[in-house]
Design a protein around this motif. Structure first.
Motif, PDB file in Angstrom:
ATOM      1  N   PHE A 185       0.915  -1.106   0.027  1.00  0.00           N
ATOM      2  CA  PHE A 185       0.232   0.067  -0.236  1.00  0.00           C
ATOM      3  C   PHE A 185       1.149   1.035   0.093  1.00  0.00           C
ATOM      4  N   PRO A 186       0.606   2.082  -0.913  1.00  0.00           N
ATOM      5  CA  PRO A 186       0.988   3.602  -0.724  1.00  0.00           C
ATOM      6  C   PRO A 186       0.618   3.977   1.178  1.00  0.00           C
ATOM      7  N   SER A 187       1.187   3.649   2.082  1.00  0.00           N
ATOM      8  CA  SER A 187       0.816   4.134   3.297  1.00  0.00           C
ATOM      9  C   SER A 187       0.157   5.808   3.838  1.00  0.00           C
ATOM     10  N   LEU A 188       0.803   6.444   3.009  1.00  0.00           N
ATOM     11  CA  LEU A 188       0.779   7.670   3.520  1.00  0.00           C
ATOM     12  C   LEU A 188      -0.763   8.391   3.131  1.00  0.00           C
ATOM     13  N   ILE A 189      -1.049   7.755   1.684  1.00  0.00           N
ATOM     14  CA  ILE A 189      -2.186   7.952   1.136  1.00  0.00           C
ATOM     15  C   ILE A 189      -3.577   7.188   1.459  1.00  0.00           C
ATOM     16  N   PHE A 190      -3.240   6.218   2.388  1.00  0.00           N
ATOM     17  CA  PHE A 190      -4.491   4.823   2.885  1.00  0.00           C
ATOM     18  C   PHE A 190      -4.396   5.484   4.621  1.00  0.00           C
ATOM     19  N   MET A 191      -3.014   5.994   5.272  1.00  0.00           N
ATOM     20  CA  MET A 191      -3.522   7.356   6.021  1.00  0.00           C
ATOM     21  C   MET A 191      -4.087   7.513   6.205  1.00  0.00           C
ATOM     22  N   ILE A 192      -4.468   8.526   5.436  1.00  0.00           N
ATOM     23  CA  ILE A 192      -4.993  10.550   4.822  1.00  0.00           C
ATOM     24  C   ILE A 192      -6.438   9.536   4.719  1.00  0.00           C
ATOM     25  N   ALA A 193      -6.393   8.846   4.022  1.00  0.00           N
ATOM     26  CA  ALA A 193      -7.759   8.203   3.581  1.00  0.00           C
ATOM     27  C   ALA A 193      -9.081   7.725   4.911  1.00  0.00           C
ATOM     28  N   MET A 226      -0.481   4.866  12.548  1.00  0.00           N
ATOM     29  CA  MET A 226       0.325   4.866  12.249  1.00  0.00           C
ATOM     30  C   MET A 226       1.814   3.907  12.539  1.00  0.00           C
ATOM     31  N   GLY A 227       1.023   3.234  13.342  1.00  0.00           N
ATOM     32  CA  GLY A 227       1.744   1.351  14.120  1.00  0.00           C
ATOM     33  C   GLY A 227       1.350  -0.025  13.289  1.00  0.00           C
ATOM     34  N   GLY A 228      -0.272   0.583  13.226  1.00  0.00           N
ATOM     35  CA  GLY A 228      -0.194  -0.893  12.003  1.00  0.00           C
ATOM     36  C   GLY A 228       0.147  -0.923  10.361  1.00  0.00           C
ATOM     37  N   PHE A 229       0.927   0.528   9.936  1.00  0.00           N
ATOM     38  CA  PHE A 229       1.159  -0.031   8.779  1.00  0.00           C
ATOM     39  C   PHE A 229       2.543  -0.078   8.758  1.00  0.00           C
ATOM     40  N   GLY A 230       3.350   0.116   9.941  1.00  0.00           N
ATOM     41  CA  GLY A 230       4.702   0.173  10.127  1.00  0.00           C
ATOM     42  C   GLY A 230       5.330  -1.116  10.881  1.00  0.00           C
ATOM     43  N   TRP A 231       4.256  -1.682  11.406  1.00  0.00           N
ATOM     44  CA  TRP A 231       4.919  -3.429  12.105  1.00  0.00           C
ATOM     45  C   TRP A 231       5.357  -3.877  10.417  1.00  0.00           C
TER      46      TRP A 231
END
Length: 305
Positions: free
Chosen positions: A146-154, A172-177
């Motif tokens: 996933f493009p993490s920043l875009i999905f974080m924003i969404a 942020m923790g969910g996308f970083g692990w």
């Protein structure tokens, strides 16, 4: 004739000596130490300064010039040490020190969440193998694609309002692990066939005991290095999300939020952009230098390659 006994330095002392041997590491450690102290002492500092972070000072801005701060350098004076914000006259120093608290708290907790999840799932995947490894590895691949920043924003945009900082930490923790999970998985695969692990297995130790008492203590070094390098990345992510309007919300102070607001005023009040931008730059640089130095201190052979 007396024999001279040579004793080896303990690993922790050796790592500390290597870590503090470079000027870049000392600079990073000094900046990080000052930042942590400033964040912890934010209430005391604002009390000494005399301006809470959300207090307006209409006398510090020129109403006839659309709210431009009075005086030179964005209103820097003995009353406002780093000037004031345009339009509302909030004290920049107070906003900066409380913004440091937000940045450190969110980034540290997000790093802690990602390290805990990545360590547990990475250990399970590397030690158990088979279907457990396949499921966990494919999940990590999926999240990393996933493009993490875009999905974080969404995700943050569609989630119900609540504690914004808790939401940022979870997302942020969910996308970083998965990133630390891959590192831990590879280390666990290389360690699980060592003699001491086989001895524990033959001795009847349970899988959980083997994983957390035999394997994990021997792979803490790369985990610690990753955590140190993940903090500045999360500081930048929190600032980016706040800059885009989906991070912490006013009146909570955030460096990214201050930079976003300063974009409208940089021509007439460049200090309002320069101060939070410099703080963000120095913080990310200091943590990065400290993480690089820690990696080199733990694994000097790898650093020389």
């Amino acid at each position: 004739m007396t024999a001279t006994v040579v004793t080896a330095s303990p690993p922790a002392r050796l790592v500390r000596r290597r870590l503090l041997g470079g000027s870049a590491a000392r600079f990073g450690l000094a900046v990080v130490t000052v930042l942590v102290l400033v964040a912890l002492a934010a209430p005391l500092l604002t009390q000494v300064n005399g301006w809470p972070p959300d207090a307006f000072d209409p006398a510090a801005i020129d109403q006839e010039l659309a709210g431009v701060p009075k005086g030179m350098l964005g209103g820097v004076s003995g009353e406002h040490w780093l000037g004031v914000e345009p339009v509302n006259g909030r004290d920049v120093f107070s906003r900066i020190v409380y913004g440091a608290r937000v940045s450190l708290l969110v980034s540290t907790l997000a790093t802690l969440v990602s390290v805990l999840l990545g360590t547990v799932f990475g250990l399970l995947a590397g030690y158990l193998g088979g279907w457990a490894d396949a499921v966990i590895s494919r999940t990590m691949d999926l999240l990393m694609s996933f493009p993490s920043l875009i999905f974080m924003i969404a995700l943050i945009s569609v989630m119900p309002d609540g504690d914004r900082m808790v939401l940022l930490v979870c997302v942020m923790g969910g996308f970083g692990w998965p990133y630390i999970g891959r590192i831990v998985r590879g280390q666990a695969i290389s360690v699980k066939h060592r003699e001491y692990v086989d001895a524990a297995r033959v001795g009847g130790a349970l899988n959980g005991v083997i994983v957390f008492r035999e394997i994990m203590p021997n792979i803490t070094a790369p985990i610690l290095v990753y955590a140190t390098l993940a903090v500045p990345a999360n500081i930048g992510t929190e600032a980016a999300l706040s800059f885009l309007g989906v991070g912490v919300r006013p009146p909570t102070a955030s460096w990214g939020q201050m930079i976003q607001e300063a974009m409208l005023w940089y021509e007439v009040d460049p200090m309002y952009l320069l101060i939070p931008g410099t703080c963000l730059f120095l913080t990310v640089l200091a943590f990065t230098l400290l993480g690089d130095a820690l990696r080199d201190a733990i694994d000097p052979k790898g650093a020389a390659q």
